[in-house]
Scaffold this active site. Structure first.
Site, short mmCIF file in Angstrom:
data_model
loop_
_atom_site.label_atom_id
_atom_site.label_comp_id
_atom_site.label_asym_id
_atom_site.label_seq_id
_atom_site.Cartn_x
_atom_site.Cartn_y
_atom_site.Cartn_z
CG MET A 28 50.68 63.99 56.40
SD MET A 28 49.35 63.30 57.37
CE MET A 28 48.34 62.60 56.09
N GLY A 29 54.51 62.73 53.60
CA GLY A 29 55.34 61.75 52.91
C GLY A 29 54.55 60.94 51.89
N GLY A 34 52.27 65.60 42.91
CA GLY A 34 51.50 66.69 43.52
C GLY A 34 52.34 67.40 44.57
CG HIS A 35 53.44 65.35 48.18
ND1 HIS A 35 53.16 64.02 47.96
CD2 HIS A 35 52.67 65.73 49.24
CE1 HIS A 35 52.26 63.61 48.85
NE2 HIS A 35 51.94 64.62 49.62
N GLY A 147 48.20 72.43 48.73
CA GLY A 147 47.57 72.01 47.48
C GLY A 147 46.07 72.22 47.53
CB SER A 186 49.96 59.55 50.07
OG SER A 186 50.66 60.75 49.91
P1 AMP Z 1 49.61 65.27 52.35
O1 AMP Z 1 50.96 64.64 52.31
O2 AMP Z 1 48.53 64.43 51.74
O3 AMP Z 1 49.26 65.84 53.70
O4 AMP Z 1 49.69 66.53 51.39
C1 AMP Z 1 50.66 67.53 51.58
C2 AMP Z 1 50.34 68.70 50.69
O5 AMP Z 1 50.36 68.27 49.33
C3 AMP Z 1 48.93 69.26 50.94
O6 AMP Z 1 48.98 70.69 50.89
C4 AMP Z 1 48.14 68.69 49.81
O7 AMP Z 1 47.03 69.48 49.46
C5 AMP Z 1 49.16 68.67 48.70
N1 AMP Z 1 48.76 67.70 47.68
C6 AMP Z 1 48.45 66.39 47.87
N2 AMP Z 1 48.07 65.83 46.71
C7 AMP Z 1 48.13 66.81 45.76
C8 AMP Z 1 47.85 66.86 44.37
N3 AMP Z 1 47.42 65.80 43.70
N4 AMP Z 1 48.02 68.03 43.72
C9 AMP Z 1 48.45 69.13 44.40
N5 AMP Z 1 48.75 69.15 45.70
C10 AMP Z 1 48.58 68.01 46.38
#
Ligand code: AMP
Length: 285
Positions: A28-29, A34-35, A147, A186
């Protein structure tokens, strides 16, 4: 890298560029390390990858959360430009592309969608399933990278794949943390300075809890987690559960933890206005 914002153009490009294994990283940007760890894993495994940046409205049960969700697209693209290859694709659709008509599908995931996040964010995983299934059907990836930070989401996606027989493998990547232990998110940039300063208490506490299991039973551990985190002003624990990583069955007592399964302590904390989630593996003792 190529930046594409329509489904049609994406499919034209994929037809031309698709190689043996297509990797997909949905985000989601407001990208952070982590991303980027997901992106790097995808690059090392797949000759071509698609990274999506799309804030999916249907997975937000809280309008305010959706409104304030950070959207620093230029910065995100600059970060991706540093690691993506020539043909890798950043997909940045808008709502009309993803939902040309209202998505009324209702998914049913049984027990795994009946606790933790599901109780505190009703409809969240239905929205996640809507968007991820739409992406899978448009992109037809061979491997999708998620993640472990979103522990319950991983279980839901695996079940979504099983129910729909999508031909996609899931690669699960470990939680990436700030130097002080706070899981990268994020939403971290939305934390007030004092709240940010106290936020490492979450990982510190669940780490200690995962050690406590050697000597103490689960009710005592749960009480410790709540007390330790709620000492910080503005912090309250929404849930803390120790569940196995397949069926997400909560263990109420240590003797309910079954050999051959892997258990994780999963937590959601409301830190003033912002919700933070984290998890850690619990050893079987
Ligand atoms: P999001 O943008 O929050 O939807 O996350 C996109 C992907 O990045 C999802 O698969 C999350 O689980 C992964 N993600 C977000 N934060 C982390 C993190 N700190 N460590 C590892 N993966 C992450």
């Amino acid at each position: 890298m190529k930046i594409i914002s329509t489904v049609k153009e994406l499919q034209v490009q994929l037809k031309e560029l698709r190689r043996s294994s297509l990797g997909f990283v949905p985000t989601m940007g407001a990208l952070h390390k982590g991303h980027l760890s997901l992106v790097r894993n995808a690059i090392s495994e797949c000759p071509l990858i698609v990274v999506s940046i799309y804030v999916n409205p249907t997975q937000f049960n809280d309008r305010e959360d959706l409104k304030r969700y950070p959207r620093p697209l230029k910065k995100d693209l600059a970060m991706l430009r540093k690691c993506l290859r020539k043909n890798d694709i950043v997909f940045t659709p808008d709502d009309n592309e993803m939902y040309p008509a209202e998505d009324k599908r209702i998914f049913s995931f049984g027990n795994i969608d009946n606790l933790m996040e599901s109780l505190h964010r009703p409809g969240h995983f239905n929205g996640v399933a809507q968007i991820v299934s739409r992406f899978f059907e448009i992109i037809l990836p061979n491997v999708a990278f998620f993640g472990l930070k979103d522990f319950q989401q991983v279980a839901v996606i695996k079940e979504l794949i099983r129910q729909n027989q999508y031909k996609v493998k899931i690669a699960v990547c470990p939680v990436v943390r700030e130097p002080d232990g706070l899981a990268m998110s994020s939403r971290n940039i939305l934390l007030e300075p004092q709240v940010r300063k106290n936020a490492p208490v979450i990982f510190k506490t669940i780490s200690e809890a995962s050690e406590m299991i050697r000597k103490s039973d689960i009710p005592e551990i749960k009480a410790f987690v709540k007390k330790s985190i709620e000492k910080r002003a503005g912090f309250s624990v929404e849930y803390f559960e120790i569940v196995d990583d397949r069926e997400l069955i909560p263990a109420g007592l240590k003797k309910e933890m079954e050999k051959g399964k892997r258990y994780y302590g999963c937590i959601a904390v409301r830190a003033k206005k912002i919700r933070l989630i984290d998890n850690i593996e619990f050893p079987l003792v």
